[in-house]
Motif scaffolding. Structure first.
Motif, PDB file in Angstrom:
ATOM      1  N   HIS A  25       7.000  -3.359  -0.083  1.00 25.88           N
ATOM      2  CA  HIS A  25       5.210  -2.700  -0.170  1.00 25.88           C
ATOM      3  C   HIS A  25       4.501  -3.828   0.405  1.00 25.88           C
ATOM      4  O   HIS A  25       2.624  -3.133   1.197  1.00 25.88           O
ATOM      5  N   LYS A  29       2.901  -2.211   3.439  1.00 23.80           N
ATOM      6  CA  LYS A  29       1.868  -1.338   3.408  1.00 23.80           C
ATOM      7  C   LYS A  29       0.342  -2.135   3.212  1.00 23.80           C
ATOM      8  O   LYS A  29      -0.524  -1.129   3.144  1.00 23.80           O
ATOM      9  N   TYR A 126       8.493  10.912  -2.861  1.00 18.47           N
ATOM     10  CA  TYR A 126       9.320   9.616  -3.185  1.00 18.47           C
ATOM     11  C   TYR A 126      10.712   9.644  -2.598  1.00 18.47           C
ATOM     12  O   TYR A 126      12.112   9.972  -2.887  1.00 18.47           O
ATOM     13  N   TYR A 295       8.470   1.429  -9.897  1.00 18.49           N
ATOM     14  CA  TYR A 295       8.242   2.605  -8.819  1.00 18.49           C
ATOM     15  C   TYR A 295       7.552   4.119  -8.700  1.00 18.49           C
ATOM     16  O   TYR A 295       7.135   3.732  -7.769  1.00 18.49           O
ATOM     17  N   GLU A 299       4.217   3.387  -6.689  1.00 18.71           N
ATOM     18  CA  GLU A 299       4.664   3.712  -4.920  1.00 18.71           C
ATOM     19  C   GLU A 299       3.770   5.963  -4.731  1.00 18.71           C
ATOM     20  O   GLU A 299       4.530   6.494  -3.660  1.00 18.71           O
ATOM     21  N   ARG A 304       0.210   4.097  -3.291  1.00 15.13           N
ATOM     22  CA  ARG A 304       1.019   3.350  -2.795  1.00 15.13           C
ATOM     23  C   ARG A 304       0.178   2.507  -1.308  1.00 15.13           C
ATOM     24  O   ARG A 304       0.164   2.035  -0.970  1.00 15.13           O
TER      25      ARG A 304
END
Length: 366
Positions: A25, A29, A126, A295, A299, A304
């Protein structure tokens, strides 16, 4: 549940896999790497290498679940606990961030967005949880079906299924209709079947051979790295954009070498043994139990794409600064996520204890 469920080698794998997920991530991201890439400098090449060694994390995490679920008793209570956990993170984090007025977080713009927070599993808020939830729902049927097959038949079915879910998409020069890149419960069920085979029969080549497991994991990761960068370079230098397809798919969860690297990593820990009475083993069991909360927190839809900004992640800078930023983000996100999930479990334990105490008193008085 059997005793093996709590063995620390699998819990350490769970802990490591979540650290790898945070890394992925951070890279994607956080805008640190681009796939395919036109950047072949040292910074980009090293970061691609790190990503190639971490991309198997989700598969490995699911393999752990499948490995135990094939022999476990299906429990509605576990399903209910998952629903409650996800709903609590979805709603409470959203409300808190909006009330506090955190930068980058705004109230839901419409009813559709609001319903996403209220029904996080059904709406795919999710994606991992949605896929896992569906896999768990069908796990008792899968487990019973698998156990009724002989080893040879199961092996043949796995090969055939892999051809259509993994091998075919890894070879053909096109995106296949219906291919969700491994972000769906179809792929999770495929991983379940593979994990079940490992639990029931094992893979002889890897059983007890940690060195071979390391070779499979590292070799597959290096192939992901080489193929990804190689086709990126070939596509951009020759102008043949079709070559970029093979660079793009190396980070799909159902790509052949992502699968083999996850099996290799799984066997590294399956072959490992720890003193189950020691502090490291006990720590692994505690941390492993809290990883899903890590998580669900980082997220969260409101978090996120914001946490890289909150933590000052920069897409430019030299290699050293990026690596320091990566390690800092992993430590901070992991620490905060573990703390939040620990507090959540403590609150649940307190509520359950109070409920049982009051319920017991009422029974006694009656």
């Amino acid at each position: 549940m059997s005793d093996i469920r709590r063995k620390s080698n699998f819990e350490w794998l769970r802990v490591l896999a979540m650290g790898m997920v945070i890394t992925l991530h951070f890279m994607f991201k956080g805008g640190i790497i681009v796939n395919p890439t036109e950047d072949f400098g040292l910074r980009s090449v090293v970061l691609w290498l790190v990503t190639s060694f971490c991309i198997c994390a989700v598969n490995a995490y699911v393999l752990i679940s499948g490995y135990f679920l094939v022999e476990a008793e299906f429990k509605i209570s576990r399903l209910a606990a998952l629903i409650i956990q996800v709903l609590e993170y979805s709603l409470i984090v959203y409300v808190l961030l909006v009330v506090i007025g955190v930068d980058g977080v705004t109230p839901a713009a419409n009813l559709h967005e609001l319903l996403g927070y209220i029904f996080p599993i059904g709406t795919g808020e999710y994606w991992f949880v949605t896929a896992y939830f569906c896999m768990y729902l069908v796990s008792p049927m899968l487990a019973q079906g698998i156990k009724k097959l002989d080893r040879k038949t199961l092996r043949i079915l796995i090969v055939v299924l892999l051809f259509f879910t993994c091998i075919e998409k890894s070879i053909l020069p096109m995106l296949l209709p219906g291919d969700a890149y491994g972000y769906d419960f179809i792929w999770f069920m495929m991983l379940f079947v593979i994990a079940a085979y490992i639990r029931l029969y094992g893979i002889e080549f890897l059983e007890g051979h940690t060195g071979r497991a390391w070779m499979l994991y590292a070799g597959s990761a290096l192939l992901i790295w080489i193929i990804g960068l190689g086709f990126s370079y070939a596509g951009y230098t020759t102008g043949i954009k079709a070559l970029l397809h093979y660079s793009d798919i190396v980070f799909h969860y159902n790509y052949i070498f992502v699968l083999t690297s996850s099996v290799g990593l799984f066997y590294i820990f399956r072959n490992a043994s720890f003193n189950e009475d020691g502090i490291p083993a006990r720590a692994a069991r505690i941390l492993g139990h809290l990883t899903l909360g890590v998580y669900l927190l980082h997220e969260h839809p409101c978090v996120r794409y914001n946490w890289p900004k909150w933590l000052g992640v920069r897409t430019d800078g030299n290699l050293g600064a990026t690596l320091v930023s990566w390690l800092m983000c992993v430590v901070i996100i992991y620490a905060v996520g573990l703390l939040v999930e620990y507090l959540r479990t403590v609150i649940h334990s307190y509520i359950a204890s109070a409920w049982n105490s009051n319920h017991g008193q009422k029974k006694t008085s009656n």
